[in-house]
Every structure is written in C-alpha cells, then in structure tokens.
Design a protein around this motif. Sequence first.
Motif, short mmCIF file in Angstrom:
data_model
loop_
_atom_site.label_atom_id
_atom_site.label_comp_id
_atom_site.label_asym_id
_atom_site.label_seq_id
_atom_site.Cartn_x
_atom_site.Cartn_y
_atom_site.Cartn_z
N GLY A 144 0.89 -1.16 -0.32
CA GLY A 144 0.11 -0.26 -0.05
C GLY A 144 0.93 1.19 0.25
O GLY A 144 2.05 1.29 -0.79
N LEU A 145 0.17 2.16 0.71
CA LEU A 145 1.45 3.35 1.12
C LEU A 145 2.65 3.43 1.15
O LEU A 145 3.47 3.75 0.61
N SER A 146 2.82 2.08 2.07
CA SER A 146 4.31 2.04 2.70
C SER A 146 4.93 1.59 0.82
O SER A 146 5.73 1.57 1.33
N GLY A 147 4.79 1.06 0.57
CA GLY A 147 5.41 0.83 -0.49
C GLY A 147 6.28 1.93 -0.94
O GLY A 147 7.20 1.93 -2.00
N GLN A 148 5.77 2.87 -1.12
CA GLN A 148 6.53 4.29 -1.56
C GLN A 148 7.47 4.69 -0.64
O GLN A 148 8.54 5.00 -1.87
N GLY A 149 7.79 4.27 -0.24
CA GLY A 149 9.21 3.54 0.81
C GLY A 149 10.07 2.78 0.03
O GLY A 149 11.46 3.50 0.11
N VAL A 150 9.87 2.01 -0.26
CA VAL A 150 10.06 0.83 -0.75
C VAL A 150 11.00 1.37 -2.10
O VAL A 150 12.10 1.37 -2.41
N ILE A 151 10.34 1.95 -3.01
CA ILE A 151 10.85 2.54 -4.35
C ILE A 151 11.32 3.75 -4.06
O ILE A 151 12.65 3.60 -5.20
N GLU A 152 11.28 4.71 -2.80
CA GLU A 152 12.05 5.37 -2.58
C GLU A 152 13.20 4.98 -2.49
O GLU A 152 15.17 5.76 -2.75
N ALA A 153 13.72 4.27 -1.89
CA ALA A 153 14.83 3.47 -1.21
C ALA A 153 15.48 2.99 -2.84
O ALA A 153 16.73 2.69 -2.86
N ALA A 154 14.80 1.90 -3.28
CA ALA A 154 15.55 1.45 -4.68
C ALA A 154 15.96 2.53 -5.03
O ALA A 154 17.12 2.06 -5.62
N ALA A 155 15.56 3.43 -5.91
CA ALA A 155 15.53 4.37 -6.83
C ALA A 155 17.68 4.89 -5.79
O ALA A 155 18.41 4.79 -6.82
N LYS A 156 16.88 5.24 -4.29
CA LYS A 156 17.72 5.87 -4.04
C LYS A 156 19.30 5.00 -4.51
O LYS A 156 20.60 5.04 -4.62
N ALA A 157 19.14 3.96 -4.57
CA ALA A 157 20.37 2.74 -4.01
C ALA A 157 20.48 2.64 -5.52
O ALA A 157 21.45 1.45 -6.14
N LYS A 158 19.83 2.53 -6.81
CA LYS A 158 20.33 3.03 -8.34
C LYS A 158 19.66 1.37 -8.44
O LYS A 158 20.31 0.61 -9.24
N VAL A 159 18.84 0.67 -8.32
CA VAL A 159 18.56 -0.77 -8.14
C VAL A 159 16.48 -0.49 -8.10
O VAL A 159 16.25 0.30 -8.03
N TRP A 160 16.51 -2.17 -9.03
CA TRP A 160 14.69 -2.51 -9.87
C TRP A 160 13.58 -2.33 -8.40
O TRP A 160 14.43 -2.54 -7.74
N ALA A 161 12.98 -1.03 -8.38
CA ALA A 161 11.24 -1.32 -7.41
C ALA A 161 10.35 -1.66 -8.65
O ALA A 161 10.88 -1.84 -9.91
N ILE A 162 9.38 -2.74 -8.04
CA ILE A 162 8.31 -3.43 -9.11
C ILE A 162 7.03 -2.66 -8.10
O ILE A 162 7.11 -3.43 -6.56
N GLY A 163 6.65 -2.63 -8.38
CA GLY A 163 5.43 -1.98 -7.57
C GLY A 163 4.42 -2.77 -8.07
O GLY A 163 4.08 -3.71 -8.40
N VAL A 164 2.73 -1.75 -7.78
CA VAL A 164 1.70 -2.57 -6.89
C VAL A 164 0.63 -2.22 -7.51
O VAL A 164 0.51 -1.66 -6.80
N ASP A 165 -0.50 -3.23 -8.21
CA ASP A 165 -1.26 -2.44 -7.95
C ASP A 165 -1.82 -2.05 -9.10
O ASP A 165 -2.80 -2.13 -9.63
N SER A 166 -2.06 -0.29 -9.25
CA SER A 166 -2.12 0.44 -9.67
C SER A 166 -0.26 0.70 -11.11
O SER A 166 1.31 0.10 -10.49
N ASP A 167 -0.06 1.06 -11.48
CA ASP A 167 1.21 0.62 -12.59
C ASP A 167 1.99 1.81 -11.96
O ASP A 167 1.63 3.41 -12.44
N GLN A 168 2.62 2.01 -11.03
CA GLN A 168 3.29 3.27 -10.69
C GLN A 168 4.37 3.83 -10.96
O GLN A 168 4.81 5.10 -10.72
#
Length: 349
Positions: A238-262
């Motif tokens: 859910g909303l917590s996933g935004q923090g996962v995506i932020e951390a992944a981008a900062k580390a320059k690794v891939w994140a995979i989103g969920v539910d909507s096309d993030q």
Amino acid sequence: MRRISKLTRVAVGVASLALAATACGGTSSDNGDSGGSKDDLGVAIAYDIGGKGDQSFNDAAFAGLTKAKEEFGFKTADVEPTEGETDADKEQRLASLARQGYNPVIGVGFAYGPAMEAVAAKYPDTTFGIVDSVVEGENVASLVFAEEQASYLAGVAAAKATKSNTVGFVGGVDIPLIHKFQAGYEQGVKDTDAKVKVVSQYLTQTAEEGGFSSPDKGKAAAEGQIEKGADVIYQAAGLSGQGVIEAAAKAKVWAIGVDSDQYNQEALAAYKDFILTSALKDVGGAVYTLTKSVQDGKPLTGTQVFDLKVNGVGLSDSNPRMAEVPGLKEAVDEAKKGITDGTIKVNTE
C-alpha cells in the motif's frame, strides 16, 4: 437468505483507467446525512487504510469511480478511513452511504467484511461490493482477484532483471491476502531461475500497526534488503510501498510496483526510472463493472473473480527500460500463456 454462490469471471481491462487524482482528499458526503434523492446518486466507495493518494490500491478504486461518474453523470462519494477506527465505525459509514441513496456502496478492502455483512442485510435494495473479501449476502458482490498470478509475472521479471541473484519482497501486513502476493512472486522467481534467492519481509503483524500506511517502514525494510544484496524489490504494501520505491531508486536498484502502474504515478515521478514494472490489479475496473451492472438494472452479486484470463490482473510494460533486460519480455509472455492455459498452477500460500 440464500446467497448467489456461482463464481463469475468478469472481463475488464487492466490499467485502462487513468488515475484522476493523487492527493489525499475528503468526501463528497457527510456521514449521518440522510438527504438526497436516490435517483440522483451513484456509486460510493469507502477507502481502506492509507486512503486516497496511496498511488496504489485506493487510487485504483477512485479511478473506477471517476470513470463511472464521467460516463453516467451521477453524484458520487468517496470516504476516507479514520485512525484507529472500529468495525462499528465502518458499519456506520456504509449505512450512512446506503441511507443517503448511493448505489452501489463499495468497501475497498477486506477490513470492511464484518461491517458489510451487517449493513447489507439492513439495506436489501442497495447493492454492496467489497474488494478482497467474500461476504455472504444476496445483495453483495465480492470482488476478488488472482493477485498470485500477477505476482508470479513480477517474479519472472525480477529473476530476469537481477544481477546479484538476490531479490526482495516487502509485504505490508502478515496476513493471508499478502501471502498470495509473496507466494506467487517467489514461485515466479524460482521457476525462472532456481539460483536466485528471495529475501522476504513483512512490515507489521496487523494493519493497525501501520504496515499499509507507513512509507518510513517500507523504506527501512528495503534498505535492509539492499544491504543483503537485493537488486530487485517487489512491494505489496500500500502506501508503505512508496518508501520501498524511494529506497530502491536511491540505491539505483529495481523496484516493482503493485496494484496500479506505479511507473506512471505523478507522485512517484522522481523514482520512475527505477520502477521496472508493476503487478497490476484492476480494482478500478471492478468498481466500474459493478457500478455499470447496477446502472443496467442487472446488479452483479456473489463472487466475481478477476484473474489473468480476463485481464483482471497483469504486469505493466510502461517503462521502456524493461527492453534492456535480456529475455524479460519473452519469459513474461511465456508465463502468461502458461497461467492462462492452465499448464502453470500458481501457489496462493
């Protein structure tokens, strides 16, 4: 009362609805207000934890409401949850919407189950819908999804994209619904490349602890997985996933989103280059489909199943960088074929 129990598969287009808003907002109705004409009112949705603006589950539901409003021209309502609310609070919210004349009334999330079962019996002329749960009632449509199938495809993509042979999964809350996401993802990874290790973690044991509404918890979990070598992280939080995506981008690794096309969410635009793909769940399509059935005078009831075969779940391909990953598209296409023709049976736990 006998419940209409036949399983129905409803064809909807995954990710066909553009999100009409991203910021958290209020409601177009006030609880307890019994005014208004039933003939003038349309669909109402009551949000899950995180509310509107989560760029994921709740926003997808709002997209469905928006599409219905534009097509049918009626009044709609969308109501935010409150901190620490009880089943009685949810029951009051649903009852207020039904009393005002909204039809259908949809609870976005399994947490509305007990409240909807109670309220639906009191308002037999109103069609109710619940996302992610099955509720008994002749006037209730249970809108459920094959999340494990979309997650399997996410696992295929992760196994193809990893260079470290370690990938991560972050679940918001340790509950059966999120276990489906984890199970499908882990199976997809292992079926694609058995050498790839999956590091999995849940943020909280209960929703009340903020597992679906705390980006800081998601960010910390992702940072921990990145330290363990994960270079692709799938989040179902859910909303917590935004923090996962932020951390992944900062580390320059891939994140995979969920539910909507993030990848296409405006609030996540700063991180989009690192959102490889998203496991899609067409909650908006389900909201629209139920609303249209009521408008057509043939309201859906019973269990409505949205799976890969009817495009109720899927995997996004918006990020052009997916093409940089050798064999990813071919592997995902092959997995889709296997799931839809039944040769691949996806685990749910």
